[in-house]
Motif scaffolding. Structure first.
Motif, PDB file in Angstrom:
ATOM      1  N   MET A   1       0.827  -1.274   0.087  1.00 28.32           N
ATOM      2  CA  MET A   1      -0.211   0.084  -0.028  1.00 28.32           C
ATOM      3  C   MET A   1       0.813   1.091  -0.172  1.00 28.32           C
ATOM      4  SD  MET A   1      -2.516   1.113   3.010  1.00 28.32           S
ATOM      5  CE  MET A   1      -3.531   2.657   2.767  1.00 28.32           C
ATOM      6  N   THR A   2       0.692   2.181  -0.649  1.00 25.09           N
ATOM      7  CA  THR A   2       1.362   3.319  -0.885  1.00 25.09           C
ATOM      8  C   THR A   2       0.636   4.415  -0.441  1.00 25.09           C
ATOM      9  OG1 THR A   2       2.554   2.530  -3.105  1.00 25.09           O
ATOM     10  CG2 THR A   2       2.639   4.939  -2.567  1.00 25.09           C
ATOM     11  N   THR A   3       1.044   5.294   0.532  1.00 28.27           N
ATOM     12  CA  THR A   3       0.742   6.392   1.037  1.00 28.27           C
ATOM     13  C   THR A   3       0.545   7.822  -0.091  1.00 28.27           C
ATOM     14  OG1 THR A   3       2.598   7.450   1.902  1.00 28.27           O
ATOM     15  CG2 THR A   3       1.331   5.662   3.342  1.00 28.27           C
ATOM     16  N   GLU A   4       0.025   8.508   0.413  1.00 28.11           N
ATOM     17  CA  GLU A   4      -0.160   9.865  -0.127  1.00 28.11           C
ATOM     18  C   GLU A   4       1.093  10.543  -0.716  1.00 28.11           C
ATOM     19  OE1 GLU A   4      -2.959  12.905   1.155  1.00 28.11           O
ATOM     20  OE2 GLU A   4      -4.322  11.331   1.224  1.00 28.11           O
TER      21      GLU A   4
ATOM     22  N   GLY B   1       3.817   8.688  -1.101  1.00 31.34           N
ATOM     23  CA  GLY B   1       4.543   7.832  -1.924  1.00 31.34           C
ATOM     24  C   GLY B   1       5.347   6.749  -1.378  1.00 31.34           C
ATOM     25  N   VAL B   2       5.059   6.729  -0.012  1.00 31.68           N
ATOM     26  CA  VAL B   2       5.833   5.664   0.690  1.00 31.68           C
ATOM     27  C   VAL B   2       4.926   4.337   0.670  1.00 31.68           C
ATOM     28  CG1 VAL B   2       6.562   4.989   2.974  1.00 31.68           C
ATOM     29  CG2 VAL B   2       6.951   7.447   2.165  1.00 31.68           C
ATOM     30  N   ASP B   3       5.478   3.312   0.258  1.00 30.53           N
ATOM     31  CA  ASP B   3       5.075   2.027   0.252  1.00 30.53           C
ATOM     32  C   ASP B   3       5.454   1.433   1.399  1.00 30.53           C
ATOM     33  OD1 ASP B   3       4.511  -0.701   0.128  1.00 30.53           O
ATOM     34  OD2 ASP B   3       5.455  -0.768  -1.967  1.00 30.53           O
ATOM     35  N   ARG B   4       4.167   1.347   2.326  1.00 28.10           N
ATOM     36  CA  ARG B   4       4.284   0.666   3.826  1.00 28.10           C
ATOM     37  C   ARG B   4       4.769  -0.413   3.679  1.00 28.10           C
ATOM     38  NH1 ARG B   4      -1.004   3.488   6.806  1.00 28.10           N
ATOM     39  NH2 ARG B   4      -0.221   5.519   6.659  1.00 28.10           N
TER      40      ARG B   4
END
Length: 58
Positions: A1-4, A6-9
């Motif tokens: 899942m990528t956050t707003e 742009g970090v892929d958790r």
């Protein structure tokens, strides 16, 4: 899942787990010191260390 941002958790969690495992493998004395520090609050010498978001050695 990528956050707003742009970090892929999922990737971040996998990298963090890998880094913790590498640290534990390279520094077994750190885990031993942590295990033997039951008399300290949070098993760390300074309270601020126990209240930060950084994980302690395992």
């Amino acid at each position: 899942m990528t956050t707003e941002s742009g970090v892929d958790r999922v990737r971040r969690q996998a990298l963090a787990a890998r880094e913790r495992a590498t640290f534990a493998d390279r520094n077994p004395e750190s885990a031993a010191a942590y295990a033997g520090a039951g008399h300290l609050f949070g098993q760390v010498p300074m309270t601020c260390s126990a209240t930060t978001r950084c994980s302690r050695p395992r």
